[in-house]
Design an enzyme around this catalytic site. Structure first.
Site, PDB file in Angstrom:
ATOM      1  N   ARG A 144       0.761  -1.039   0.081  1.00 20.99           N
ATOM      2  CA  ARG A 144      -0.098   0.043  -0.044  1.00 20.99           C
ATOM      3  C   ARG A 144       0.902   1.376  -0.077  1.00 20.99           C
ATOM      4  O   ARG A 144       1.953   1.353   0.660  1.00 20.99           O
ATOM      5  CB  ARG A 144      -1.024  -0.006   1.287  1.00 20.99           C
ATOM      6  CG  ARG A 144      -2.031  -0.992   1.041  1.00 20.99           C
ATOM      7  CD  ARG A 144      -2.971  -1.124   2.509  1.00 20.99           C
ATOM      8  NE  ARG A 144      -2.095  -1.537   3.477  1.00 20.99           N
ATOM      9  CZ  ARG A 144      -2.302  -1.786   4.849  1.00 20.99           C
ATOM     10  NH1 ARG A 144      -3.664  -1.442   5.102  1.00 20.99           N
ATOM     11  NH2 ARG A 144      -1.407  -2.063   5.670  1.00 20.99           N
ATOM     12  N   ASP A 188       0.955   5.490   0.183  1.00 20.99           N
ATOM     13  CA  ASP A 188       0.292   6.649   1.057  1.00 20.99           C
ATOM     14  C   ASP A 188      -0.156   7.728   0.030  1.00 20.99           C
ATOM     15  O   ASP A 188       0.226   7.548  -1.226  1.00 20.99           O
ATOM     16  CB  ASP A 188       1.267   7.233   2.043  1.00 20.99           C
ATOM     17  CG  ASP A 188       1.350   6.318   3.101  1.00 20.99           C
ATOM     18  OD1 ASP A 188       0.772   5.422   3.444  1.00 20.99           O
ATOM     19  OD2 ASP A 188       2.740   6.625   3.790  1.00 20.99           O
ATOM     20  N   TYR A 203      12.096   1.084  -4.177  1.00 18.96           N
ATOM     21  CA  TYR A 203      11.480   2.483  -4.274  1.00 18.96           C
ATOM     22  C   TYR A 203      12.688   3.429  -4.825  1.00 18.96           C
ATOM     23  O   TYR A 203      13.860   3.189  -4.407  1.00 18.96           O
ATOM     24  CB  TYR A 203      11.107   2.781  -2.809  1.00 18.96           C
ATOM     25  CG  TYR A 203       9.734   2.300  -2.584  1.00 18.96           C
ATOM     26  CD1 TYR A 203       8.631   2.871  -2.528  1.00 18.96           C
ATOM     27  CD2 TYR A 203       9.487   0.762  -1.970  1.00 18.96           C
ATOM     28  CE1 TYR A 203       7.569   2.434  -2.163  1.00 18.96           C
ATOM     29  CE2 TYR A 203       8.196   0.459  -1.317  1.00 18.96           C
ATOM     30  CZ  TYR A 203       7.177   1.223  -1.689  1.00 18.96           C
ATOM     31  OH  TYR A 203       6.044   1.001  -1.290  1.00 18.96           O
ATOM     32  N   ARG A 233      10.545   7.641   3.355  1.00 21.28           N
ATOM     33  CA  ARG A 233      10.456   9.110   3.578  1.00 21.28           C
ATOM     34  C   ARG A 233      11.379   9.571   4.938  1.00 21.28           C
ATOM     35  O   ARG A 233      11.901  10.619   4.854  1.00 21.28           O
ATOM     36  CB  ARG A 233       9.053   9.650   4.069  1.00 21.28           C
ATOM     37  CG  ARG A 233       8.460   9.333   2.334  1.00 21.28           C
ATOM     38  CD  ARG A 233       6.965   9.359   2.683  1.00 21.28           C
ATOM     39  NE  ARG A 233       6.416  10.590   3.123  1.00 21.28           N
ATOM     40  CZ  ARG A 233       5.459  11.173   3.606  1.00 21.28           C
ATOM     41  NH1 ARG A 233       4.076  10.126   3.623  1.00 21.28           N
ATOM     42  NH2 ARG A 233       4.812  12.139   4.326  1.00 21.28           N
TER      43      ARG A 233
END
Length: 277
Positions: free
Chosen positions: A50, A52, A110, A197
């Site tokens: 998932r 954000d 990522y 992040r």
């Protein structure tokens, strides 16, 4: 009933995350509705991970059990005809029912794209992160080198993280610079909520001189989120693919390493670029 795997690309700034919500403004909501239109009845989607609000994907992997037979082209072009411009199905592939988009995955990739310049970007607003002060490349790379391996990433997980364990194995954390554009590439078995992040936020703190590269070791061993840097903006974060065992024969193994259409990946002038594993 056959199980279909889809490679999905989307611009996350148009949605409030992946996971379905009552208001319907999520990627899962629009993709489910589009696939259900092609199937002629409702389907349930399962994703690899998932994302954000504001986080993008070049290759999110999802699966669903198709209640009817359709050619692959229908699951791609037919579904795309029902999707907004900010979402596209890249490919469709049929597998047996033992495949699971989340649990069959062996690694996730990522990339965080950071624009490092005194003035914020306009044309790439929402598609890149931004930091205004100069960053020291050697310090950032030295700090990133300390992340590879198996660690307790408690200092880099969100308070709302639901993972049972904070331990993750990072295969690599690479830093590459193309002029004002910085590329942070991470590959791991899995990631915690806000982990990337938070890692980027810490690397920026090191790069601007607030802490030495060794600070990353202190954060990992201290396991205290309150001692780390603030969570960085979601704008520059991209899910770039998910790896699976070869037996599934997914296109590219389900993996696309970088966002290919973004201009900073192919700058007009020769880039100043250095990277390390």
């Amino acid at each position: 009933m056959s199980r279909i795997v889809l490679g999905v690309e989307y611009a996350g700034d148009a949605f409030e995350g992946w996971q379905t919500q009552p208001h319907g403004r999520t990627v899962q909501d629009v993709v489910t509705a589009a696939v259900s239109s092609v199937a002629g009845q409702g389907v349930d989607l399962v994703c690899a991970g998932r994302t954000d609000t504001g986080v993008h994907a070049t290759t999110q992997i999802v699966h669903f059990d198709a209640p009817v037979e359709r050619p692959r082209s229908a699951w791609v072009r037919g579904t795309n005809s029902h999707l907004p411009a900010s979402v596209a199905i890249r490919w469709a592939h049929e597998v047996d029912t033992s495949f699971h988009a989340r649990f069959s995955a062996t690694a996730r990739h990522y990339r965080y794209l950071l624009y490092n310049a005194p003035v914020r970007p306009a044309l790439l607003s929402g598609r890149v992160g931004w930091f205004h002060l100069p960053l020291d490349e050697d310090r950032v790379r030295a700090a990133a080198d300390r992340l590879a391996g198996t660690h307790d990433f408690s200092a880099f997980r969100a308070a709302a993280c639901q993972a049972k364990s904070p331990v993750r194995t990072i295969r690599h954390a690479r830093v590459t610079r193309h002029g004002p554009y910085w590329l942070f590439d991470f590959c791991a078995d899995a990631f915690l909520h806000h982990m990337i992040r938070n890692l980027v936020g810490a690397l920026v703190y090191v790069g601007k001189g607030k802490h030495p590269p060794e600070w990353m070791d202190m954060l990992l061993t201290g396991r205290d989120r309150s001692k780390a840097a603030p969570t960085f903006a979601p704008d520059g974060l991209y899910l770039c693919g998910v790896e699976y065992p070869d037996r599934w024969s997914l296109p590219d193994g389900g993996r696309i390493i970088c966002p290919p259409e973004l201009p900073m990946v192919f700058p007009c002038s020769a880039p100043e670029s250095r990277s390390v594993d």
